[in-house]
Design a protein around this motif. Structure first.
Motif, PDB file in Angstrom:
ATOM      1  N   ARG A  18      -6.238 -27.736  36.477  1.00 48.33           N
ATOM      2  CA  ARG A  18      -6.948 -28.664  35.589  1.00 48.33           C
ATOM      3  C   ARG A  18      -6.281 -30.033  35.449  1.00 48.33           C
ATOM      4  NH1 ARG A  18      -7.727 -25.828  30.130  1.00 48.33           N
ATOM      5  NH2 ARG A  18      -5.494 -25.808  30.382  1.00 48.33           N
ATOM      6  N   ALA A  19      -5.004 -30.138  35.674  1.00 44.13           N
ATOM      7  CA  ALA A  19      -4.321 -31.420  35.475  1.00 44.13           C
ATOM      8  C   ALA A  19      -4.387 -32.261  36.746  1.00 44.13           C
ATOM      9  CB  ALA A  19      -2.866 -31.185  35.096  1.00 44.13           C
ATOM     10  N   GLY A  20      -4.544 -33.537  36.570  1.00 39.91           N
ATOM     11  CA  GLY A  20      -4.481 -34.466  37.702  1.00 39.91           C
ATOM     12  C   GLY A  20      -5.574 -34.269  38.727  1.00 39.91           C
ATOM     13  N   VAL A  21      -6.808 -34.085  38.278  1.00 39.81           N
ATOM     14  CA  VAL A  21      -7.916 -33.892  39.212  1.00 39.81           C
ATOM     15  C   VAL A  21      -8.078 -35.124  40.094  1.00 39.81           C
ATOM     16  CG1 VAL A  21     -10.394 -33.471  39.402  1.00 39.81           C
ATOM     17  CG2 VAL A  21      -9.063 -32.268  37.680  1.00 39.81           C
ATOM     18  N   HIS A  22      -7.859 -36.311  39.521  1.00 38.53           N
ATOM     19  CA  HIS A  22      -7.953 -37.532  40.323  1.00 38.53           C
ATOM     20  C   HIS A  22      -6.906 -37.541  41.433  1.00 38.53           C
ATOM     21  CE1 HIS A  22      -4.887 -38.305  37.298  1.00 38.53           C
ATOM     22  NE2 HIS A  22      -4.419 -39.271  38.074  1.00 38.53           N
ATOM     23  N   ARG A  23      -5.710 -37.009  41.147  1.00 35.14           N
ATOM     24  CA  ARG A  23      -4.658 -36.947  42.164  1.00 35.14           C
ATOM     25  C   ARG A  23      -5.018 -35.914  43.244  1.00 35.14           C
ATOM     26  NH1 ARG A  23      -0.729 -37.068  38.869  1.00 35.14           N
ATOM     27  NH2 ARG A  23      -0.666 -34.838  38.492  1.00 35.14           N
ATOM     28  N   GLN A  24      -5.638 -34.817  42.828  1.00 34.61           N
ATOM     29  CA  GLN A  24      -6.078 -33.809  43.797  1.00 34.61           C
ATOM     30  C   GLN A  24      -7.125 -34.409  44.739  1.00 34.61           C
ATOM     31  OE1 GLN A  24      -7.326 -30.166  41.910  1.00 34.61           O
ATOM     32  NE2 GLN A  24      -5.647 -30.256  40.431  1.00 34.61           N
ATOM     33  N   ILE A  25      -8.068 -35.148  44.187  1.00 33.28           N
ATOM     34  CA  ILE A  25      -9.100 -35.788  45.011  1.00 33.28           C
ATOM     35  C   ILE A  25      -8.474 -36.819  45.940  1.00 33.28           C
ATOM     36  CG2 ILE A  25     -11.140 -37.267  44.933  1.00 33.28           C
ATOM     37  CD1 ILE A  25     -11.877 -35.806  42.308  1.00 33.28           C
TER      38      ILE A  25
END
Length: 96
Positions: A45-52
Motif C-alpha cells: 500500500r505504501a508508495g504506489v507512485h514509486r511502484q508505478i
C-alpha cells in the motif's frame, strides 16, 4: 558507443509486450516492494507512485534492450549472409 545507431531505424520495432519488458517491469515493481519492506512501510500500500515509476522505468529499459538485441542480431545476420555470398566455394550444398 551509441546505444542504437541510425541504421537500426530501418528495422521494425519490437512488440510493446515482450519478454524483456515484462521481466524488467516486474523486477522494477519488486524493487519498489523491497524498498518499502526494508524501510518498514506497508509493502503493497505504501508508495504506489514509486511502484508505478519503477515498473514503468523497467518496462522501457526492457523495450530498448529488446530493440538493441534485435539490431545486433540483424547486423550479425547481414554480415553472415554477406560472407556466405562472397565465399560460395566454402558453402557448397550437399549433392545427393
Amino acid at each position: 558507443m551509441v546505444f542504437l545507431p541510425d541504421e537500426s531505424r530501418s528495422l521494425p520495432p519490437p512488440p510493446i509486450v515482450n519478454t524483456a519488458s515484462v521481466g524488467l517491469g516486474l523486477a522494477g515493481w519488486v524493487a519498489a516492494l523491497l524498498d518499502n519492506g526494508f524501510s518498514q512501510r506497508p509493502v503493497i500500500r505504501a508508495g504506489v507512485h514509486r511502484q508505478i515509476l519503477f515498473t514503468t522505468v523497467g518496462w522501457f529499459v526492457g523495450y530498448y534492450l529488446a530493440k538493441r538485441t534485435e539490431y545486433v542480431h540483424a547486423k550479425l545476420d547481414r554480415d553472415l549472409f554477406e560472407y556466405v555470398r562472397q565465399h560460395p566455394e566454402d558453402f557448397k550444398t550437399a549433392g545427393w
